[in-house]
Design a protein around this motif. Structure first.
Motif, mmCIF file in Angstrom:
data_model
loop_
_atom_site.group_PDB
_atom_site.id
_atom_site.type_symbol
_atom_site.label_atom_id
_atom_site.label_comp_id
_atom_site.label_asym_id
_atom_site.label_seq_id
_atom_site.Cartn_x
_atom_site.Cartn_y
_atom_site.Cartn_z
ATOM 1 N N ASP A 184 -6.592 -36.108 -7.398
ATOM 2 C CA ASP A 184 -5.435 -35.669 -6.625
ATOM 3 C C ASP A 184 -5.895 -34.705 -5.537
ATOM 4 O OD1 ASP A 184 -2.810 -35.151 -5.813
ATOM 5 O OD2 ASP A 184 -2.506 -33.620 -7.344
ATOM 6 N N CYS A 185 -5.359 -34.858 -4.345
ATOM 7 C CA CYS A 185 -5.780 -34.012 -3.223
ATOM 8 C C CYS A 185 -5.090 -32.654 -3.219
ATOM 9 C CB CYS A 185 -5.530 -34.727 -1.906
ATOM 10 S SG CYS A 185 -3.801 -34.789 -1.438
ATOM 11 N N ALA A 186 -4.124 -32.423 -4.108
ATOM 12 C CA ALA A 186 -3.323 -31.199 -4.053
ATOM 13 C C ALA A 186 -3.335 -30.421 -5.367
ATOM 14 C CB ALA A 186 -1.893 -31.555 -3.660
ATOM 15 N N LEU A 187 -4.496 -30.243 -5.946
ATOM 16 C CA LEU A 187 -4.578 -29.429 -7.160
ATOM 17 C C LEU A 187 -4.447 -27.956 -6.774
ATOM 18 C CD1 LEU A 187 -7.461 -31.252 -9.015
ATOM 19 C CD2 LEU A 187 -5.035 -31.330 -9.554
ATOM 20 N N THR B 41 -24.065 -38.033 -8.075
ATOM 21 C CA THR B 41 -24.155 -38.829 -6.843
ATOM 22 C C THR B 41 -23.796 -40.292 -7.078
ATOM 23 O OG1 THR B 41 -26.525 -39.170 -7.199
ATOM 24 C CG2 THR B 41 -25.877 -37.329 -5.777
ATOM 25 N N ALA B 42 -23.846 -40.750 -8.317
ATOM 26 C CA ALA B 42 -23.538 -42.151 -8.626
ATOM 27 C C ALA B 42 -22.056 -42.386 -8.890
ATOM 28 C CB ALA B 42 -24.349 -42.607 -9.834
ATOM 29 N N THR B 43 -21.306 -41.330 -9.135
ATOM 30 C CA THR B 43 -19.874 -41.456 -9.440
ATOM 31 C C THR B 43 -19.094 -41.806 -8.183
ATOM 32 O OG1 THR B 43 -20.021 -39.890 -11.247
ATOM 33 C CG2 THR B 43 -17.860 -40.193 -10.284
ATOM 34 N N ARG B 44 -18.193 -42.773 -8.310
ATOM 35 C CA ARG B 44 -17.305 -43.118 -7.189
ATOM 36 C C ARG B 44 -16.041 -42.272 -7.314
ATOM 37 N NH1 ARG B 44 -18.402 -48.123 -9.156
ATOM 38 N NH2 ARG B 44 -16.218 -48.616 -9.396
ATOM 39 N N ILE B 45 -15.767 -41.481 -6.287
ATOM 40 C CA ILE B 45 -14.612 -40.591 -6.285
ATOM 41 C C ILE B 45 -13.608 -41.085 -5.259
ATOM 42 C CG2 ILE B 45 -13.809 -38.222 -5.940
ATOM 43 C CD1 ILE B 45 -16.713 -37.309 -6.603
ATOM 44 N N TYR B 46 -12.356 -41.222 -5.707
ATOM 45 C CA TYR B 46 -11.279 -41.671 -4.827
ATOM 46 C C TYR B 46 -10.230 -40.576 -4.730
ATOM 47 C CZ TYR B 46 -13.423 -46.202 -5.205
ATOM 48 O OH TYR B 46 -14.329 -47.231 -5.156
ATOM 49 N N LEU B 47 -9.951 -40.136 -3.512
ATOM 50 C CA LEU B 47 -8.935 -39.131 -3.273
ATOM 51 C C LEU B 47 -7.569 -39.785 -3.402
ATOM 52 C CD1 LEU B 47 -8.763 -36.139 -2.379
ATOM 53 C CD2 LEU B 47 -8.447 -36.986 -0.051
ATOM 54 N N CYS B 48 -6.652 -39.138 -4.065
ATOM 55 C CA CYS B 48 -5.311 -39.680 -4.273
ATOM 56 C C CYS B 48 -4.317 -38.823 -3.487
ATOM 57 C CB CYS B 48 -4.988 -39.663 -5.765
ATOM 58 S SG CYS B 48 -3.554 -40.633 -6.193
ATOM 59 N N LEU B 49 -3.560 -39.483 -2.595
ATOM 60 C CA LEU B 49 -2.634 -38.789 -1.704
ATOM 61 C C LEU B 49 -1.240 -39.392 -1.775
ATOM 62 C CD1 LEU B 49 -5.308 -39.724 0.546
ATOM 63 C CD2 LEU B 49 -4.497 -37.486 1.160
ATOM 64 N N ALA B 50 -0.236 -38.587 -1.467
ATOM 65 C CA ALA B 50 1.144 -39.076 -1.419
ATOM 66 C C ALA B 50 1.425 -39.794 -0.101
ATOM 67 C CB ALA B 50 2.124 -37.928 -1.604
ATOM 68 N N GLU B 51 0.688 -39.440 0.949
ATOM 69 C CA GLU B 51 0.807 -40.105 2.244
ATOM 70 C C GLU B 51 -0.531 -40.038 2.947
ATOM 71 O OE1 GLU B 51 3.932 -37.845 4.064
ATOM 72 O OE2 GLU B 51 2.562 -36.335 4.801
ATOM 73 N N ILE B 52 -0.736 -40.921 3.894
ATOM 74 C CA ILE B 52 -2.011 -40.940 4.607
ATOM 75 C C ILE B 52 -2.143 -39.663 5.425
ATOM 76 C CG2 ILE B 52 -3.330 -42.052 6.436
ATOM 77 C CD1 ILE B 52 -2.536 -44.701 5.339
ATOM 78 N N ASP B 53 -3.232 -38.965 5.189
ATOM 79 C CA ASP B 53 -3.587 -37.766 5.945
ATOM 80 C C ASP B 53 -5.045 -37.949 6.346
ATOM 81 O OD1 ASP B 53 -4.568 -35.226 6.727
ATOM 82 O OD2 ASP B 53 -3.016 -34.216 5.536
ATOM 83 N N VAL B 54 -5.253 -38.382 7.578
ATOM 84 C CA VAL B 54 -6.593 -38.733 8.045
ATOM 85 C C VAL B 54 -7.553 -37.550 7.923
ATOM 86 C CG1 VAL B 54 -7.944 -39.535 10.031
ATOM 87 C CG2 VAL B 54 -5.710 -40.535 9.556
ATOM 88 N N THR B 55 -7.075 -36.357 8.195
ATOM 89 C CA THR B 55 -7.932 -35.176 8.105
ATOM 90 C C THR B 55 -8.435 -34.982 6.681
ATOM 91 O OG1 THR B 55 -6.739 -34.131 9.923
ATOM 92 C CG2 THR B 55 -8.062 -32.689 8.521
ATOM 93 N N LYS B 56 -7.535 -35.046 5.696
ATOM 94 C CA LYS B 56 -7.938 -34.881 4.297
ATOM 95 C C LYS B 56 -8.884 -36.000 3.868
ATOM 96 C CE LYS B 56 -3.950 -32.311 2.664
ATOM 97 N NZ LYS B 56 -2.772 -32.297 1.808
#
Length: 121
Positions: free
Chosen positions: A52-55, A74-89
């Motif tokens: 989640d991007c807003a902890l 470095t091998a872990t795939r991390i996906y940011l989870c957002l409520a809306e597209i925020d290109v900066t984040k």
């Protein structure tokens, strides 16, 4: 066996993601804070993290950076989870090492897109 961690401050999001991801091939763990995430990753590094991007306790970029610094991080795939597209984040997270992003609310189709094809639900 694929290990996936769902990190979100909302219990309902963790529960829904766990139900969508868990299978015979995927073990799901959860965390509700950045501190808990980094701590859990230092014990056992998951293959995939949905973050989640807003902890409230730690910026997502700091969490990503700390995970990347851990053994196996470095091998872990991390996906940011957002409520809306925020290109900066998204771009900050990608520069820190995120593999991509997911939008909430997610469903089985969108969340299975982050899994390797051999483990698709």
């Amino acid at each position: 066996m694929l290990r996936c961690m769902v990190v979100d401050g909302a219990p309902v999001v963790r529960k829904v993601a766990t139900r969508l991801l868990a299978s015979d091939n995927v073990v799901v763990t959860t965390a509700d804070t950045g501190f808990h995430t980094v701590s859990a990753c230092s014990v056992e590094m998951p293959d995939i993290i949905i973050l989640d991007c807003a902890l409230p306790d730690m910026p997502s970029v700091d969490i990503i950076t700390q995970i990347r610094a851990l053994p196996g991080g470095t091998a872990t795939r991390i996906y940011l989870c957002l409520a809306e597209i925020d290109v900066t984040k998204i771009m900050r997270a990608k520069r820190a090492g995120a593999a991509g992003y997911l939008l909430k609310p997610f469903n089985r189709e969108s969340i299975s897109g982050i899994l390797p094809s051999a483990t698709v639900l």
